[in-house]
Design a protein around this motif. Structure first.
Motif, PDB file in Angstrom:
ATOM      1  N   SER A   3       0.840  -1.190   0.000  1.00  0.00           N
ATOM      2  CA  SER A   3       0.000   0.000   0.000  1.00  0.00           C
ATOM      3  C   SER A   3       0.878   1.245   0.000  1.00  0.00           C
ATOM      4  CB  SER A   3      -0.894   0.004   1.246  1.00  0.00           C
ATOM      5  OG  SER A   3      -1.749  -1.119   1.242  1.00  0.00           O
ATOM      6  N   PRO A   4       0.439   2.294  -0.672  1.00  0.00           N
ATOM      7  CA  PRO A   4       1.250   3.522  -0.698  1.00  0.00           C
ATOM      8  C   PRO A   4       1.352   4.136   0.686  1.00  0.00           C
ATOM      9  CG  PRO A   4      -0.920   3.900  -1.664  1.00  0.00           C
ATOM     10  CD  PRO A   4      -0.806   2.423  -1.470  1.00  0.00           C
ATOM     11  N   LYS A   5       2.498   4.707   0.949  1.00  0.00           N
ATOM     12  CA  LYS A   5       2.713   5.358   2.232  1.00  0.00           C
ATOM     13  C   LYS A   5       2.242   6.801   2.207  1.00  0.00           C
ATOM     14  CE  LYS A   5       6.325   6.381   5.651  1.00  0.00           C
ATOM     15  NZ  LYS A   5       7.768   6.264   5.984  1.00  0.00           N
ATOM     16  N   TYR A   6       2.209   7.389   0.984  1.00  0.00           N
ATOM     17  CA  TYR A   6       1.879   8.811   0.867  1.00  0.00           C
ATOM     18  C   TYR A   6       0.771   9.037  -0.169  1.00  0.00           C
ATOM     19  CZ  TYR A   6       6.318   9.637   3.304  1.00  0.00           C
ATOM     20  OH  TYR A   6       7.345   9.647   4.212  1.00  0.00           O
ATOM     21  N   PHE A  21       1.755  16.719  -0.173  1.00  0.00           N
ATOM     22  CA  PHE A  21       1.648  15.314   0.176  1.00  0.00           C
ATOM     23  C   PHE A  21       1.130  15.160   1.597  1.00  0.00           C
ATOM     24  CE2 PHE A  21       5.691  16.602   1.842  1.00  0.00           C
ATOM     25  CZ  PHE A  21       5.946  15.804   2.947  1.00  0.00           C
ATOM     26  N   CYS A  22       0.750  13.934   1.921  1.00  0.00           N
ATOM     27  CA  CYS A  22       0.245  13.601   3.239  1.00  0.00           C
ATOM     28  C   CYS A  22       0.607  12.147   3.512  1.00  0.00           C
ATOM     29  CB  CYS A  22      -1.264  13.795   3.289  1.00  0.00           C
ATOM     30  SG  CYS A  22      -2.063  13.148   4.756  1.00  0.00           S
ATOM     31  N   CYS A  31      -3.979  13.470   9.705  1.00  0.00           N
ATOM     32  CA  CYS A  31      -2.664  13.571   9.081  1.00  0.00           C
ATOM     33  C   CYS A  31      -2.552  14.891   8.325  1.00  0.00           C
ATOM     34  CB  CYS A  31      -2.425  12.396   8.139  1.00  0.00           C
ATOM     35  SG  CYS A  31      -2.338  10.806   8.984  1.00  0.00           S
ATOM     36  N   PRO A  32      -1.563  15.699   8.634  1.00  0.00           N
ATOM     37  CA  PRO A  32      -1.470  17.028   8.006  1.00  0.00           C
ATOM     38  C   PRO A  32      -1.026  16.949   6.539  1.00  0.00           C
ATOM     39  CG  PRO A  32       0.457  16.632   9.375  1.00  0.00           C
ATOM     40  CD  PRO A  32      -0.471  15.464   9.599  1.00  0.00           C
ATOM     41  N   ILE A  33      -1.532  17.899   5.763  1.00  0.00           N
ATOM     42  CA  ILE A  33      -1.102  18.048   4.369  1.00  0.00           C
ATOM     43  C   ILE A  33      -0.018  19.104   4.331  1.00  0.00           C
ATOM     44  CG2 ILE A  33      -1.835  18.669   2.029  1.00  0.00           C
ATOM     45  CD1 ILE A  33      -4.680  17.860   2.821  1.00  0.00           C
ATOM     46  N   GLN A  34       1.073  18.805   3.654  1.00  0.00           N
ATOM     47  CA  GLN A  34       2.182  19.756   3.606  1.00  0.00           C
ATOM     48  C   GLN A  34       2.762  19.821   2.202  1.00  0.00           C
ATOM     49  OE1 GLN A  34       5.505  18.234   6.066  1.00  0.00           O
ATOM     50  NE2 GLN A  34       4.277  16.373   6.318  1.00  0.00           N
ATOM     51  N   LEU A  35       3.484  20.905   1.962  1.00  0.00           N
ATOM     52  CA  LEU A  35       4.125  21.098   0.669  1.00  0.00           C
ATOM     53  C   LEU A  35       5.423  20.308   0.605  1.00  0.00           C
ATOM     54  CD1 LEU A  35       3.671  24.951   0.186  1.00  0.00           C
ATOM     55  CD2 LEU A  35       2.425  23.137  -1.004  1.00  0.00           C
ATOM     56  N   ALA A 448      -6.181  16.667  -0.357  1.00  0.00           N
ATOM     57  CA  ALA A 448      -7.431  16.586   0.395  1.00  0.00           C
ATOM     58  C   ALA A 448      -8.458  15.731  -0.353  1.00  0.00           C
ATOM     59  CB  ALA A 448      -7.974  17.993   0.638  1.00  0.00           C
ATOM     60  N   TYR A 449      -8.458  15.846  -1.675  1.00  0.00           N
ATOM     61  CA  TYR A 449      -9.355  15.009  -2.490  1.00  0.00           C
ATOM     62  C   TYR A 449      -9.041  13.532  -2.297  1.00  0.00           C
ATOM     63  CZ  TYR A 449     -10.574  12.431  -6.750  1.00  0.00           C
ATOM     64  OH  TYR A 449     -11.009  11.467  -7.647  1.00  0.00           O
TER      65      TYR A 449
END
Length: 932
Positions: A3-6, A21-22, A31-35, A448-449
């Motif tokens: 499974s993908p980690k990100y 990415f998250c 889980c925060p979304i960050q650049l 987020a999507y």
């Protein structure tokens, strides 16, 4: 597979590319979304990490740079068809402002440009002679490849290609542009990606940041207008809020048309203003203008800021050895920038104003920008198209929230101007939805999507923004339509139209005509539902380009022989893809595993009217006559009928030039069925080639034309039966008429066949000269000049041949001058932009044309007109001094006013001149897309 980690979101922008990415934790909602900061060159050998990767490439000249200047933290590997020795990102953007003709920008805009081959190596568009060129797809892939390598350098154990990825695209991207984006991703090693609409991504970012207050905001403003003005496009979407016992639902209910209009256009307008000051009305060449644009982009951002200075300096560097010594500087005032950006692109217009429609769109650097730069007028038109959603009964706007996205809205001045305009339309304050980072929101929202797809937060319903109907034409009663996909249908929900069956012939194309409507209900009807049948009211529907399928025999289990007619019974299955496109399949009724996907036809598409007349009884008689004359029964017609075929057809259908494209293609299909019997007699062959060429001209325009060309091309190897002068003339004219449907390889095969007769040296060989005359030399000349898919090197060689003959002999002079004009035209009939002979080459021939007597030899004058025809694209247009000379000579020669217009301003050919240069009129009802 692990499974993908990100979760990764990539905003592949026109001006900047952004990655977010998250990490997929146990509680994804927390889980925060960050650049993701992207390593890139910011100077010679200097690498820095930035939150954005400017979408620019720089192609350094060979041998003039040190390889250590391009060293990145990883071992850089280029995608297939590209070079490793290029610069991507911030330094590439800066180098482009210093050196001409070596920078690629706006690759994303080129992906949606229908008048060029987007897989051809055509960029940089205005390039230096020794510059490496790549295709728009390759350029786009190189940005994604850079990101992939950067990510993998920082996450060696979790490579990007193994993560869950979404790439954002404009909501208005057509089928071709979406497919090319996926192709670029695969070229970059990203084989499994999703696409997401950019305005939807911006809304996801807004919702994710403000989840606690979203419901209270949307109760006051139940409709959100997302206005995304990026570097290259303006993207409009409507999102509605629905409150029920199940909670809040958001749905995207409207999508705007594709508008190639954005921040780049503001930069270009400012560059034009600066250019006038620098050059005193003399135009810069395209490469220097591009260099100037890099300067005006920074100036725009400075002078549109809230605390902007009174003016800013713009410096235009010199070229070559005069890079610094040739530098010039001017001051651009704040008021000048405000006038262009605010009054030009965001003017205070009324709600009733519509975009101004001009004959031709603005063209610069080969890109066809929207003809009206006023974004506020485009917004008004969009809102008026969705009045059921946006307007109350008194026609005033409902409370609308405005979500602004794109780098243009980093300027508070532009934000406030648009708010003021929309508030004036609605009579109340429009609420500005919070977006603190309009140039980053799309990438953040894309992640987020992906979180929403995994159920960790609210998912915005893409749902169908409109309903799609299958047009059912009836001979003896009003036309009907059946709903394939109703408005609001969820993504990936398969709708099976199993109650209606179609019997389709394998190996032959089938065309499905579609209608669409944005309404929730039709006049006098209940709510639109899947499968409903209704009578077609033209006021309810708009036609779409048809969907085309050719059911391959190899998919049939019976493995029928290629010469057998095999029919299968199918029904239609429809669904909405996650990126808002309609997917239609033909499903075999007795084996649902056998499916044929219908392809959406986009090239040179003619859209038929929904009230189009059905085939008339006279047309049926005409087809029956052709079928009988070219049937397998030799005794089915007497000699008189084949002799009078043309007169009989005109008696049934009217004069040939009144036959519309539908009638013409029906007649061609009847002729094609009898192509094997064309050799029955000389009259059969002559009539067949004359009629077939006329009814299939110009070889494209109808969705099935590509299939027709495929069926007819084998005739080229077969040749003609009756080899006399007239027979050869008819043969070459046939191929000239349909040449627009031939691909480059086919056109090169034709040129290889006739080149020996066209070479100027052939006049010195009596046998060759006689052979060329017997085979209708003049028709071969006109055919060769009509092959627009040929490489420019071949076109240049042909022009030299014909120019030499035109100036040294009087025989065939009209044909030679005609060919020179067609080959050197600045605007092609159907060929790609990059197949236009370079301006510099055309200017070498112009003095020879100016030496001719245009009063005596009018076609020489017309050749000069085509060579100097104004397109608005300075990479193609002849320089001003030559243009002035041609205009002066046209006036002295008392040339038609239409010729002067073609040279002095961007305009279209009238019918008479169109026939003169293209050799034929077009079928009635067929209108070509302009290629410039």
């Amino acid at each position: 597979m692990a499974s993908p980690k990100y979760l990764v979101g990539i905003d592949l922008g026109t001006t900047n590319t952004v990655v977010a990415f998250c990490e997929c934790g146990s509680d994804l909602s927390q889980c925060p979304i960050q650049l993701f900061s992207i390593d890139q060159l910011v100077g010679p050998g200097e690498v820095a990490r930035r939150s954005t990767l400017p979408s620019f490439r720089y192609h350094p000249p060979a041998g003039q740079t040190d390889s250590t200047d391009f060293t990145l933290p990883w071992e850089s590997r280029a995608v297939e068809g590209d070079s490793a020795g290029i610069v991507i990102g911030e330094w590439a953007r800066e180098l482009g402002s210093q050196v001409e003709g070596r920078q690629i920008s706006s690759a994303k805009s080129w992906l949606s440009h229908p008048s060029v081959d987007r897989n051809e190596a055509i960029l940089p568009w205005a390039s230096a002679k020794d510059t490496l060129k790549v295709s728009p797809v390759t350029a786009s892939a190189s940005y994604l490849n850079h990101i992939r390598q950067c990510w993998n350098y920082h996450h060696p154990a979790d490579r990007l290609e193994a993560q869950e990825i979404v790439i954002t695209v404009p909501a208005s991207f057509d089928e071709s542009a979406r497919k090319l984006t996926l192709e670029a991703a695969k070229l970059a090693g990203l084989n499994d990606v999703k696409l997401l609409e950019e305005p939807l991504a911006a809304c996801y970012d807004w919702y994710t940041r403000l989840q606690d207050s979203v419901e209270s905001q949307l109760r006051e403003t139940p409709v959100i207008l997302v206005c995304d003005v990026g570097g290259g496009t303006t993207d409009l979407s409507l999102i509605t809020a629905d409150f029920s016992d199940q909670g809040l639902k958001l749905n995207r209910v409207g999508v705007g048309e594709h508008l190639m209009l954005g921040g780049d256009n503001i930069d270009l307008s400012l560059a034009h203003l600066a250019e006038q000051t620098f050059q005193h009305q003399q135009k810069l060449n395209a490469a220097r203008l591009n260099k100037l644009i890099q300067q005006t982009r920074n100036t725009k951002e400075s002078l549109l800021a809230s605390d902007a200075p009174d003016s800013a300096k713009i410096t235009l560097l010199g070229s070559g050895s005069r890079l610094l010594g040739g530098a010039k500087s001017i001051e651009l005032a704040r008021e000048q920038v405000h006038q262009i950006a605010l009054d030009g692109f965001f003017p205070q217009t009324s709600f009733d104003e519509r975009p101004q429609q001009r004959q031709r769109a603005v063209v610069e650097f080969g890109l066809p920008y929207a003809s009206d730069p006023a974004i506020t007028r485009h917004i008004a038109a969009f809102l008026n198209q969705h009045t059921q959603i946006t307007c109350q009964e008194d026609q005033s706007l409902v409370p609308v929230g405005l979500l602004l996205n794109g780098g243009v809205f980093n300027s508070d001045l532009i934000q406030q101007r648009l708010l003021k305009v929309l508030s004036g339309w609605s009579g109340q304050d429009v609420k500005l939805m919070d977006n603190p980072h309009p140039d980053l929101a799309v990438a953040l929202g894309a992640v987020a999507y992906l979180k929403a797809c995994r159920g960790s937060q609210l998912k915005i319903g893409g749902g169908a923004a409109r309903s799609y109907f299958l047009h059912l034409e009836n001979k003896n009663k009003p036309n009907q339509a059946i709903c394939l996909l109703a408005k609001g249908t969820d993504e990936n929900q398969e709708i099976r139209l199993s109650s209606r069956r179609f019997a389709l012939t394998l190996g032959e194309p089938v065309r499905f005509s579609l209608l669409t409507t944005p309404h929730d209900r039709l006049r006098g009807h209940e709510m639109i539902q899947n499968g409903m049948l209704t009578t077609v009211d033209p006021d309810d529907f708009s036609p779409l380009p048809p969907y085309i399928a050719s059911l391959d025999r190899r998919n049939d289990q019976e493995k029928l022989a290629a010469n057998q007619k095999a029919r299968v019974e199918v029904y239609l299955s429809s669904q909405l893809t996650p990126v808002g496109t309609l997917k239609i399949e033909c499903v075999k009724t007795d084996d649902e595993k056998q499916r044929w996907q219908l392809e959406f036809e986009v090239r040179h598409q003619k859209v038929t009217d929904v009230t189009e007349n059905l085939t008339s009884p006279q047309a049926e008689k005409a087809k029956d006559l052709i079928t009988r004359l070219y049937s397998g029964n030799k005794n089915s017609a007497d000699q008189k009928e084949i002799h009078s075929l043309n007169k009989t057809l005109e008696r049934l259908l009217g004069k040939k030039d009144t036959w519309d494209s539908s009638v013409s293609r029906d007649l061609f299909d009847a002729l094609a069925q009898g192509r094997k019997r064309r050799r029955r007699s000389e009259l059969h062959e002559k009539n067949w080639f004359r009629l077939a060429g006329y009814t299939l001209r110009p070889g494209f325009g109808d969705p099935v034309d590509s299939w027709r060309i495929e069926q007819i091309w084998p005739l080229f190897q077969q040749g003609i039966q009756f080899k006399n002068h007239q027979g050869w003339s008819d043969w070459w004219i046939f191929w000239r008429r349909i040449s627009g449907g031939l691909d480059q390889e086919q056109q090169e095969s034709i040129l290889a066949e006739i080149a020996k007769y066209l070479h100027p040296g052939a006049v010195h060989h009596l046998k060759q000269t006689k052979s060329s005359q017997d085979k209708s030399y003049e028709a071969m000349v006109r055919l060769a000049a009509s092959l627009e898919h040929l490489e420019t090197e071949d076109k240049i060689l042909l022009t030299r041949w014909f120019l030499k003959r035109a100036t040294s002999q009087t025989q065939y002079s009209q044909a030679h001058w005609w060919a020179v004009g067609r080959l050197t035209s600045r605007t092609l009939m159907y060929g790609s932009h990059h197949k236009v002979i370079p301006r510099e080459q055309a200017e070498q021939w112009l003095p020879e044309l100016l030496n001719q007597d245009w009063k005596q030899d009018t076609m020489a004058g017309f050749a000069a007109v085509m060579m100097c025809r104004k397109t608005g694209d300075r990479t193609l247009d002849i320089t001003g001094s030559f243009r002035d000379d041609v205009i002066k000579k046209l006036q002295q020669s008392k040339a038609p006013e239409s010729w002067l217009n073609l040279v002095s301003e961007v305009s279209v050919l009238d019918e008479k001149d169109s026939k003169r240069i293209f050799g034929d009129t077009l079928p009635t009802g067929l209108h070509l897309l302009q290629t410039s």
